[in-house]
Design a protein around this motif. Structure first.
Motif, short mmCIF file in Angstrom:
data_model
loop_
_atom_site.label_atom_id
_atom_site.label_comp_id
_atom_site.label_asym_id
_atom_site.label_seq_id
_atom_site.Cartn_x
_atom_site.Cartn_y
_atom_site.Cartn_z
N UNK A 151 0.81 -1.22 0.00
CA UNK A 151 0.00 0.00 0.00
C UNK A 151 0.85 1.28 0.00
N UNK A 152 2.16 1.14 -0.03
CA UNK A 152 3.04 2.31 -0.14
C UNK A 152 2.84 2.93 -1.52
N UNK A 153 2.78 4.26 -1.58
CA UNK A 153 2.58 4.96 -2.85
C UNK A 153 3.89 4.98 -3.65
N UNK A 154 3.85 4.42 -4.83
CA UNK A 154 5.03 4.39 -5.70
C UNK A 154 5.13 5.69 -6.49
N UNK A 155 6.24 6.36 -6.32
CA UNK A 155 6.52 7.56 -7.11
C UNK A 155 7.33 7.20 -8.35
N UNK A 156 7.90 5.99 -8.34
CA UNK A 156 8.69 5.51 -9.47
C UNK A 156 8.59 3.99 -9.49
#
Length: 180
Positions: A151-156
């Motif tokens: 659930x961590x937001x991926x920026x890349x």
């Protein structure tokens, strides 16, 4: 007893059916939920931005919402096209928990996008992680601060590659408490 809700996958355009099937199996396990795969549909013409050479994710979400049979269904649209929302240059996917719909693109998951040789295993791992993340949002899970949690937001794509294909203990507890 609260209904778990079914996950519906909607291929948008031509996709590798084997990859879609494998993703469906992983979503079923992650959410202890049934997963149906609908026959593919075309991306709505009005979603295409000629200027950007991309497709507007919000327009696609509105079309997916019209396919929902009931409020217990969560719909995940899958596409090979590049997606955007007006506030960003691109998105890997977009979820709308209110409508119960999300859309995910394989476009920037592909290594060839970054000028590298294609690797089906890596694309598949990225798709599973982003798919679980988006469906998690549809089940009202928020973004997690744990960089190993799905659930961590991926920026890349590096962020996506670094996180696990499963929920951290806190997110798993929230998911269980939500009745999913």
């Amino acid at each position: 007893m609260k209904s778990r809700g079914k996950i519906i996958i909607v291929p948008l355009g031509d996709l590798d059916f084997y990859q879609v099937n494998k993703l469906a199996a992983n979503l079923s396990i992650a959410f202890s939920s049934g997963v149906d795969i609908l026959q593919g549909v075309d991306i709505p013409d009005e979603a295409e931005s000629q200027e950007r050479g991309q497709f507007y994710a919000t327009v696609i979400l509105a079309k997916l919402e019209m396919m929902r049979q009931n409020e217990n269904e969560r719909i995940l649209g899958l596409t090979e096209e590049d997606l955007y929302i007006p506030t960003t240059p691109f998105v890997y996917g977009e979820a709308d928990p209110i409508s119960g719909c999300a859309v995910m693109s394989f476009y920037r998951m592909r290594l060839e996008f970054y000028g590298m040789a294609e690797d089906d295993k890596q694309i598949y791992s990225r798709a599973v992680k982003e798919g679980i993340h988006l469906v998690g949002q549809l089940f009202r899970l928020s973004v997690c601060n744990n960089p190993r949690c799905v659930m961590y937001r991926s920026e890349s794509m590096s962020d996506t590659d670094a996180k696990a294909e499963k929920f951290c203990d806190n997110c798993q507890r929230r998911l269980v408490r939500s009745g999913v």
